[in-house]
Design a protein around this motif. Sequence first.
Motif, PDB file in Angstrom:
ATOM      1  N   LEU A 196     -22.474  11.913 171.818  1.00 24.75           N
ATOM      2  CA  LEU A 196     -21.221  12.872 171.100  1.00 24.75           C
ATOM      3  C   LEU A 196     -21.994  14.324 171.007  1.00 24.75           C
ATOM      4  CD1 LEU A 196     -20.923   9.954 167.919  1.00 24.75           C
ATOM      5  CD2 LEU A 196     -19.217  10.779 169.387  1.00 24.75           C
ATOM      6  N   VAL A 197     -22.952  14.361 170.775  1.00 28.97           N
ATOM      7  CA  VAL A 197     -23.606  16.119 170.893  1.00 28.97           C
ATOM      8  C   VAL A 197     -22.444  16.870 171.970  1.00 28.97           C
ATOM      9  CG1 VAL A 197     -25.240  17.330 170.653  1.00 28.97           C
ATOM     10  CG2 VAL A 197     -25.244  15.449 169.497  1.00 28.97           C
ATOM     11  N   ALA A 198     -23.029  16.075 172.883  1.00 29.75           N
ATOM     12  CA  ALA A 198     -22.951  16.675 174.367  1.00 29.75           C
ATOM     13  C   ALA A 198     -21.224  16.245 174.283  1.00 29.75           C
ATOM     14  CB  ALA A 198     -23.293  15.647 176.127  1.00 29.75           C
ATOM     15  N   MET A 199     -20.563  15.765 173.440  1.00 30.43           N
ATOM     16  CA  MET A 199     -19.047  15.530 173.684  1.00 30.43           C
ATOM     17  C   MET A 199     -18.642  16.473 172.648  1.00 30.43           C
ATOM     18  SD  MET A 199     -18.692  11.010 173.607  1.00 30.43           S
ATOM     19  CE  MET A 199     -16.719  11.423 173.234  1.00 30.43           C
ATOM     20  N   ALA A 200     -19.621  16.802 171.422  1.00 30.39           N
ATOM     21  CA  ALA A 200     -19.277  18.178 170.966  1.00 30.39           C
ATOM     22  C   ALA A 200     -19.074  18.919 171.311  1.00 30.39           C
ATOM     23  CB  ALA A 200     -19.409  18.117 169.614  1.00 30.39           C
ATOM     24  N   ALA A 201     -19.735  19.637 172.520  1.00 30.56           N
ATOM     25  CA  ALA A 201     -20.226  20.924 173.384  1.00 30.56           C
ATOM     26  C   ALA A 201     -18.917  21.099 174.567  1.00 30.56           C
ATOM     27  CB  ALA A 201     -21.765  20.748 174.179  1.00 30.56           C
ATOM     28  N   TYR A 202     -17.799  19.760 174.930  1.00 26.97           N
ATOM     29  CA  TYR A 202     -16.186  19.308 175.500  1.00 26.97           C
ATOM     30  C   TYR A 202     -16.060  20.969 175.018  1.00 26.97           C
ATOM     31  CZ  TYR A 202     -13.679  18.095 178.858  1.00 26.97           C
ATOM     32  OH  TYR A 202     -13.020  18.349 179.382  1.00 26.97           O
ATOM     33  N   PRO A 229     -19.333   7.090 181.462  1.00 27.51           N
ATOM     34  CA  PRO A 229     -20.167   8.039 182.231  1.00 27.51           C
ATOM     35  C   PRO A 229     -21.030   8.927 182.239  1.00 27.51           C
ATOM     36  CG  PRO A 229     -18.171   7.035 183.226  1.00 27.51           C
ATOM     37  CD  PRO A 229     -18.544   6.871 181.445  1.00 27.51           C
ATOM     38  N   GLN A 230     -21.968   9.215 182.797  1.00 24.53           N
ATOM     39  CA  GLN A 230     -22.203  10.526 182.292  1.00 24.53           C
ATOM     40  C   GLN A 230     -21.983  11.566 182.740  1.00 24.53           C
ATOM     41  OE1 GLN A 230     -26.472  10.927 179.950  1.00 24.53           O
ATOM     42  NE2 GLN A 230     -25.541   9.079 179.056  1.00 24.53           N
ATOM     43  N   ASP A 231     -21.887  11.079 183.701  1.00 26.13           N
ATOM     44  CA  ASP A 231     -20.988  12.445 185.008  1.00 26.13           C
ATOM     45  C   ASP A 231     -19.847  13.241 184.833  1.00 26.13           C
ATOM     46  OD1 ASP A 231     -19.721   9.917 185.899  1.00 26.13           O
ATOM     47  OD2 ASP A 231     -20.310   9.914 188.108  1.00 26.13           O
ATOM     48  N   LEU A 232     -19.092  12.306 183.861  1.00 29.77           N
ATOM     49  CA  LEU A 232     -17.473  12.940 183.271  1.00 29.77           C
ATOM     50  C   LEU A 232     -18.256  13.871 182.947  1.00 29.77           C
ATOM     51  CD1 LEU A 232     -15.807   9.341 181.992  1.00 29.77           C
ATOM     52  CD2 LEU A 232     -15.674  10.431 184.118  1.00 29.77           C
ATOM     53  N   PRO A 233     -16.839  14.801 183.325  1.00 34.33           N
ATOM     54  CA  PRO A 233     -16.595  16.640 182.140  1.00 34.33           C
ATOM     55  C   PRO A 233     -16.787  16.377 180.975  1.00 34.33           C
ATOM     56  CG  PRO A 233     -14.535  16.302 183.869  1.00 34.33           C
ATOM     57  CD  PRO A 233     -15.520  14.665 184.113  1.00 34.33           C
ATOM     58  N   ALA A 234     -16.144  14.966 180.316  1.00 35.57           N
ATOM     59  CA  ALA A 234     -16.656  15.379 178.787  1.00 35.57           C
ATOM     60  C   ALA A 234     -18.340  14.697 178.404  1.00 35.57           C
ATOM     61  CB  ALA A 234     -15.530  14.496 178.049  1.00 35.57           C
ATOM     62  N   ALA A 251     -25.822  23.247 172.196  1.00 40.68           N
ATOM     63  CA  ALA A 251     -24.458  24.098 170.725  1.00 40.68           C
ATOM     64  C   ALA A 251     -24.724  25.426 170.540  1.00 40.68           C
ATOM     65  CB  ALA A 251     -25.342  23.079 169.760  1.00 40.68           C
ATOM     66  N   ALA A 252     -25.060  26.075 172.467  1.00 41.61           N
ATOM     67  CA  ALA A 252     -24.599  27.707 172.146  1.00 41.61           C
ATOM     68  C   ALA A 252     -25.974  28.083 171.942  1.00 41.61           C
ATOM     69  CB  ALA A 252     -23.348  28.020 171.959  1.00 41.61           C
ATOM     70  N   GLY A 253     -27.327  27.859 171.611  1.00 37.96           N
ATOM     71  CA  GLY A 253     -28.073  28.519 171.025  1.00 37.96           C
ATOM     72  C   GLY A 253     -28.802  27.792 170.475  1.00 37.96           C
ATOM     73  N   ALA A 254     -28.350  26.905 169.351  1.00 41.06           N
ATOM     74  CA  ALA A 254     -28.912  26.725 168.279  1.00 41.06           C
ATOM     75  C   ALA A 254     -29.685  25.553 168.109  1.00 41.06           C
ATOM     76  CB  ALA A 254     -28.021  25.817 167.748  1.00 41.06           C
ATOM     77  N   VAL A 255     -30.062  25.263 169.348  1.00 43.22           N
ATOM     78  CA  VAL A 255     -31.477  23.800 169.589  1.00 43.22           C
ATOM     79  C   VAL A 255     -32.147  25.044 170.496  1.00 43.22           C
ATOM     80  CG1 VAL A 255     -31.592  21.754 170.063  1.00 43.22           C
ATOM     81  CG2 VAL A 255     -29.130  21.866 169.394  1.00 43.22           C
ATOM     82  N   PRO A 256     -33.404  24.529 169.961  1.00 40.12           N
ATOM     83  CA  PRO A 256     -34.460  25.069 170.741  1.00 40.12           C
ATOM     84  C   PRO A 256     -34.486  24.441 172.319  1.00 40.12           C
ATOM     85  CG  PRO A 256     -35.238  24.374 168.602  1.00 40.12           C
ATOM     86  CD  PRO A 256     -33.609  23.768 168.609  1.00 40.12           C
ATOM     87  N   ALA A 257     -34.935  25.482 172.838  1.00 42.52           N
ATOM     88  CA  ALA A 257     -34.285  25.689 174.632  1.00 42.52           C
ATOM     89  C   ALA A 257     -35.737  23.943 174.909  1.00 42.52           C
ATOM     90  CB  ALA A 257     -34.785  26.044 175.467  1.00 42.52           C
TER      91      ALA A 257
END
Length: 460
Positions: free
Chosen positions: A363-369, A392-397, A408-414
């Motif tokens: 869901l975190v990844a989907m929110a970044a799409y 599937p984890q290889d879909l764009p979304a 999250a564009a830098g909001a999460v520590p690398a």
Amino acid sequence: MQQDETLAASGNAAAKQWDSYSVLVVDDEPGMVNFIKRALESRCGSVHIAGSVEAAEPLVAQQRFDLIVLDISLPGMSGVNWLKLLRERGVNSEVILMTAFADVETAIDALRAGASDFLLKPFSLAQLINAARRAFERARLEAENWVLRREVASHASRSKVSRDGLIGHSAAITELRGLLQRFAPMPSTVLIQGESGTGKEVVARALHQLSPRANASFVPVNCAAITQELIESELFGHLKGAYTGAAASRDGLFYYARGGTLFLDEVAELLRVLEERSIRPVGSEQEIKVDVRVIAASNKPLADEVAAGRFRADLYYRLQVLELALPPLRERTEDLPELVAHFMDLLSPALGVAPVEVEPALLVAMAAYDWPGNVRELKNLIERSLILGYLPQDLPATRLPPAVGELAAGAVPAEESLSQVETRHIRAVLAACAGNKSEAARRLGISRKTLERKCLSWGE
């Protein structure tokens, strides 16, 4: 006989709609069987024959027939007795009973046994075709009613869906929901603008359902699918002979939407209708008053289209009495858990498969799409996932970036692992729900059992 042959020839065009229907003819008279088989074979998908109930039984056991044409007097078991047995076994095929010796008592027995029609031998081709047409129409209506009943039951079970049909509680959706409540009771024209896939028809239907016109018709029109030459005829109707090919007079969509709502997904020449609430059928000199609320929609900003000279300014200002701007999904990603859960609930029973569990990290990844296809794209993704049995984890979304810190564009520590991101996100949602695990599970789009299992693994 010549009339019958003419009917057989003229019926070929209409026969295409019977292509999917299968028929079983049960009669011990070879001449009658051949007559019926020849008449229906060119119209229906398949026609099977049997000379007795005993010969017909294995055929009925092997496949479902849409129509059974059944003689009453047969060697062995009679047609009426067999029909009673079929109904007791739950076989709901349409049945036309035939007999050469009809009386009132026979007809009553046939109807009580569950026959849908009755033919007295000898009958003409026209009588047979008309009886078959009535039977297929009943079958079609029964199927449609079944779908509608299932749909109503499905809608009634979806307690998460509000009356306005909107899913989510983001600021954008909350504001839209408030505007819907204010606009719905008004008779004014509404212009809905938003990107493709944002749910413009859902909002139009909500306006209709929340309005005093809810019990009247909601007529959606995809104007882009109607040629420019026919748009007036489709919307306003036409008189016989109004143009080449107008063999009969026809009412337009404004007529069918009378008292209700007409939803136009693209806009055409509507100035007179919008201003005066009157239409003029093509070929007529008489104007007809109509009581219709018009809701128009566009996936392009019409103000920009007017400025560029691609849309008529006078039409735009008549449409823009009340305006609703639908937010794209990328601007309301906090609604993703509810939307995912909604589409799972909606599509899982329809496809006959079990729901798919969506992990919080996904869901975190989907929110970044950025969701260029908006809610429609999300719905398609959930449908594909249900069919596949996993998301599937290889879909764009759902594609996770190589560095989790980019989510999250830098909001999460690398340096955080994917597991740490998931843990932190779940704890944040739990905190936002004041520890209410049922509500947190709902927002996360997972089961409470899964949430409890994860909390247990953290020692909580």
